[in-house]
Design an enzyme around this catalytic site. Structure first.
Site: not given
Lengths: 613, 613
Positions: A69, A115, A117, A147, A335, A356
């Site tokens: 942003h 955008g 976060l 932050d 797997s 992930e």
């Protein structure tokens, strides 16, 4: 001008330009830009090494705005670097402008769309990892974080991986301006707390006054000298710094300044400084891996092979002949069978452990550096990274994901491990390709095709063995389908395990004198509307079956294809309507109402309804 | 028997039973259970306070297995506590058994389904937060984590929030057995590293030998005495502890022991210890909040009101009359308008900051304690928690989520902020309800209805104002729709912003003499197949329009409804086919091809095709 004076002036210009473009755009985040302006001024002047004329030069540093942003600041930096004109800057947020509300790689110097976060830093980690392990290039990755986003778990996955991989080519800068969108962040200006966390996660942490250009210089120098681990510069800043009306004030997030003119005057007016951003100190070429060559795996007709196994073998074979293929996995490579690739090409395998989000972020970074990343985990666990996948599409990323253990047919492990929403989720990704092979030879061909697809390609694999029904030389295409049995009374459409159930259903129906056509819909997006439309016209009734919730998957892909083709017929959609538990694959397919018996029953009902109509 | 001897024996029994049930089930995770057996033996014997006969007693402690694959251990604990029989234990992983591969709340003493790593601890944080802030009950929350899952970012969101809220009623136990599924974890047995991270995140951290029952006793005592912050017991353990063939061996994850009989003999044989788990020391009742009473908000016809604003006002009004309603938000309450509730009912508002996974996990916990949680953030950012939402359905959770800023109609902020996959994602959640109001008065009614729905209910809201078209007393029902304009030539179906575009399109069509029926499809799941089927039959052509990708949303809900109703007609599905950028809402609706002009054009085409057919 004294260098510190220049940098202070440049910081003011970045503020002024952030205010100007937000004012011109009528919206935006000038105050979130102003807090980091001095940090960027010092970065641009002597630290960042980026040839703006050659944005894909492998020797370049990367600059990622995780706090997307703050795009006004980023674009103001581009202007200060002479890369864009003032007119381009002022096109901010206007229709057709590259300079959108949040940055995307439509702009040549933007590696990743931000955008949402907490995503920029994970991708920055991926870029740094790529540079170190794959590209073997010297450039640094700089990442500006807010932050507020330190509250996102994905940030800590990134911190964890960055130190694990000893990424001393990564420098994060956290703009601790204390104020989030609605009020103070969790930890305000407690820089010591952030530093302690960063150190505990294995990083060099440097605290600094983010408005003192001299101190920033020292902090960057220290960060640049850090070896063996990444560094983070924790900068205490003020949101809206430099303009009294907004500086460190709540309620000033995400909107243009009320009186832009006055604010600009307060900042000393508009400036027109341009600086020569350093070019990379040394030329670099990305490393290319030698390949041993090899042949595609093939399977004998009737053999029972899990498509996940074929995925692993196909990927390994692809890696045998293509040095740009890289595999990533979330600690389930035995797997998903990406372990077969890992064992053959260990240098091109990246273990992301059970993270992930970092997995997908790394894939986004790798493709930006020209690699062909194939990421795998259980289909169910790709949902963990859905926001990253969504944003990867905004990044125009080209990556390949494989979700294994799809559906109730995994059996005893139960619903937490069953991917039952993956088709819906991946179909609803812009520009995606969704593939769902039904046998091992087909899987091999689809994996090969995936390698050269643009955008986000998804492959769904099963845990259990499925009989091989195609020859090893059979060709498949993305957007195709295969009529695997002829018949004109009704059409059965399946993919993966349900194709085999459909074939069995067709046998059962044939015993009753009903001739079913069976279509293998291995490509769900794009989908073969022509073949489906013909089936609708010629058989007048379609049963779809999928090992997936009834929404958004194969059945609805068929309905959409028919609607687009302007064809219609009776369609009975079978999917998993109950919450499954544990059981054997066969028991669960039956209980879910997607086994051969259920398919045959649905077909009989449609055919019977037509007969009595 | 000496207490330590008893606990050691109990630990061995838990191992034996874990092996036995995995053997009976033919699959499972005995080795991951055996590492934590001593930890659980000490917990059961004197620390856990849980009345198994009254699982919903608010005074109870909670026990969450974040490492859900250690279900054999959990079920063996239930058996040792006398809560289940040996026969029930041995039904493990069989069809119809409550004792599935991974635990779910089908079992009375399980609060949350686990098996997707990194989710149990966030829910445990939510339970502890609920006890402290809402229920005001004294019980503790115990949570057993695996070391592999420490790689999940969601774990660190949980760590962050637990200390932020000073949850000294929460004790996490990390079973650091060093071995993941495929090999060693990122940090092996580096307990000091985990401890440093936990302390940096504000926790008391205690290292212990997880096979020394005396040391475990001391560790728990220290954890129980910790005040003002949560505590974590970091236990060094061995996977498969107690059986040489598997102890601390790679390649032994997730499968029964090869020789169960020998292993049981090595552990000293089967035992049949039952212990009386402590009951809560004091009775407790959940706190109930007084409500001031109040009236539902209402809006005047024609007024332009954003549905997100109506959501906030409706939620606040609901809170005025119902003390069980709780709101949660991810630091965007001034965008979602949950701030209206927050300001009126601050005690029942929980700020989760920018941690969407923790947001959903907290909601799952609150509903388990009898609250009616309404969680909100941007629709786009709910994708961050999709795995948690998926698992919430496995938990049979009843929660309400609101996604604001849906679609391209948000305008200038660009695609990172646009929820364009939320309808597909939420439709593909088992048992979900998906609502999408088109005006403010309707939003109010739907929010009221949501409060009493079972399962996961999702409400989609828009950023921009939409004209009020319904009266304040109009009734709506879940699964309903509204014909807002009559006509027999063609049907236009929309919801939210596209309903208003459809109404405008109907005006344009009327000017050409085409009478369009317009349907407000405010309930996408369940969907009003009857009204849609009638429209298909009576008008012969349907245009759907949605501010969403074309897959899995409104259009496909309509197609599925028609298929289920056995009706068919020409359907033209309009959705967002391009990757949007920044622009005004009107520009973006036009560019995406879902504005009134595009709807009218599609309708004309269908009507024209019919006329010439």
């Amino acid at each position: 001008m004294d260098r510190n004076d220049f940098r202070r002036e440049l910081g003011q210009q970045l503020r002024v330009d952030s205010i100007r473009c937000s004012d011109a755009g009528g919206s935006g985040h000038p105050t979130s830009s102003m807090s980091a302006a001095d940090l960027m001024a010092v970065l641009l002047d002597g630290h960042l090494e980026l040839d703006f004329d050659n944005p894909t030069d492998p020797a370049n540093d990367h600059l990622v705005f995780s706090k997307g942003h703050a795009s006004p600041l980023l674009y103001s930096c581009f202007k200060a670097a002479g890369a864009i004109t003032d007119e381009e800057l002022l096109s901010f947020r206007k229709l057709g402008s590259k300079f959108e509300g949040h940055p995307t790689p439509v702009i040549p110097w933007v590696d990743v769309a931000t955008g949402s976060l907490g995503q920029g830093l994970p991708v920055a980690v991926g870029l740094a990892l790529s540079a170190k392990r794959l590209d073997r290039t010297p450039g640094r990755v700089w990442c500006l974080c807010g932050d507020s986003e330190m509250a996102e778990g994905s940030i800590w996955e990134a911190f964890d991986h960055a130190s694990f991989w000893e990424l001393d080519n990564l420098i994060a800068i956290v703009d601790v301006n204390r104020l989030g969108q609605t009020g103070e962040t969790m930890h305000g200006w407690d820089l010591a707390l952030y530093a302690e966390r960063a150190r505990a996660f294995g990083w060099e942490a440097i605290e600094v006054d983010g408005h003192d250009v001299g101190a920033i210089e020292d902090a960057y120098a220290q960060a640049e000298q850090t070896s063996g681990r990444p560094a983070v510069v924790l900068a205490r800043t003020k949101k809206g710094a430099g303009v009294k009306a907004v500086e460190d004030q709540p309620g000033k997030h995400g909107k243009p300044l009320e009186d832009a003119e006055e604010a600009i005057a307060e900042l000393g007016g508009a400036r027109d400084l341009t600086l020569e951003v350093k070019k990379p100190g040394q030329a670099a070429e990305s490393h290319r891996f030698d390949t041993p060559g090899g042949e595609r795996p093939s399977y004998d007709s009737g053999e029972e092979v899990a498509t996940r196994k074929a995925y692993g073998e196909a990927l390994k074979a692809l890696g045998d002949t293509r040095g740009d293929v890289v595999a990533l996995d979330g600690e389930v490579s035995n797997s998903t069978y990406s372990e077969i690739f890992r064992d053959a090409h260990p240098e091109r395998y990246i273990e992301l452990y059970i993270a992930e989000q970092q997995l997908v972020a790394t894939a986004v970074a790798l493709q930006r550096r020209g690699w062909k990343p194939f990421g795998s985990t259980f289909a169910a666990f790709l949902t963990r990274a859905y926001d990253f996948i969504r944003m990867a599409a905004v990044s125009r990323a080209t990556l390949k994901l494989c979700g294994s253990h799809a559906g109730v047919s995994i059996g005893e492990d139960g619903p937490s491990q069953m991917g039952l929403e993956d088709l819906a989720a991946f179909r609803a990704v812009h520009g995606s390709t969704v593939l769902y092979p039904s046998d091992a030879n087909q899987t091999v061909r689809l994996v090969e095709l995936m390698a050269d697809l643009d955008g986000i390609a998804y492959l769904r694999t099963h845990r259990g063995g499925l009989p091989v029904i195609y020859g090893p030389d059979e060709e498949f295409e993305v957007g195709g389908s295969r009529v695997v049995r002829d018949g004109d009374d009704v059409t059965l459409v399946g993919a993966g395990v349900t194709l085999h159930e459909a074939l069995e259903a067709a046998e059962q129906l044939a015993a009753d004198g009903v001739q079913a056509r069976v279509i293998d819909l291995y490509s769900l997006k794009p989908v073969d509307a022509e073949t489906l439309g013909r089936a609708a016209a010629e058989t007048g009734a379609i049963v779809t079956a999928e090992d997936h919730w009834p929404e958004g998957g194969l059945g609805e892909a068929v309905l959409s294809a028919l609607a687009d083709a302007g064809e219609s017929c009776r369609v009975r959609k079978l999917g998993v309507e109950i919450m499954p538990g544990s059981g054997t694959p066969d028991e669960l397919l039956r209980e879910a109402g997607i086994d051969s018996g259920a398919i045959a029953a649905a077909a009989r009902e449609l055919v019977g309804a037509r007969a009595t109509a």
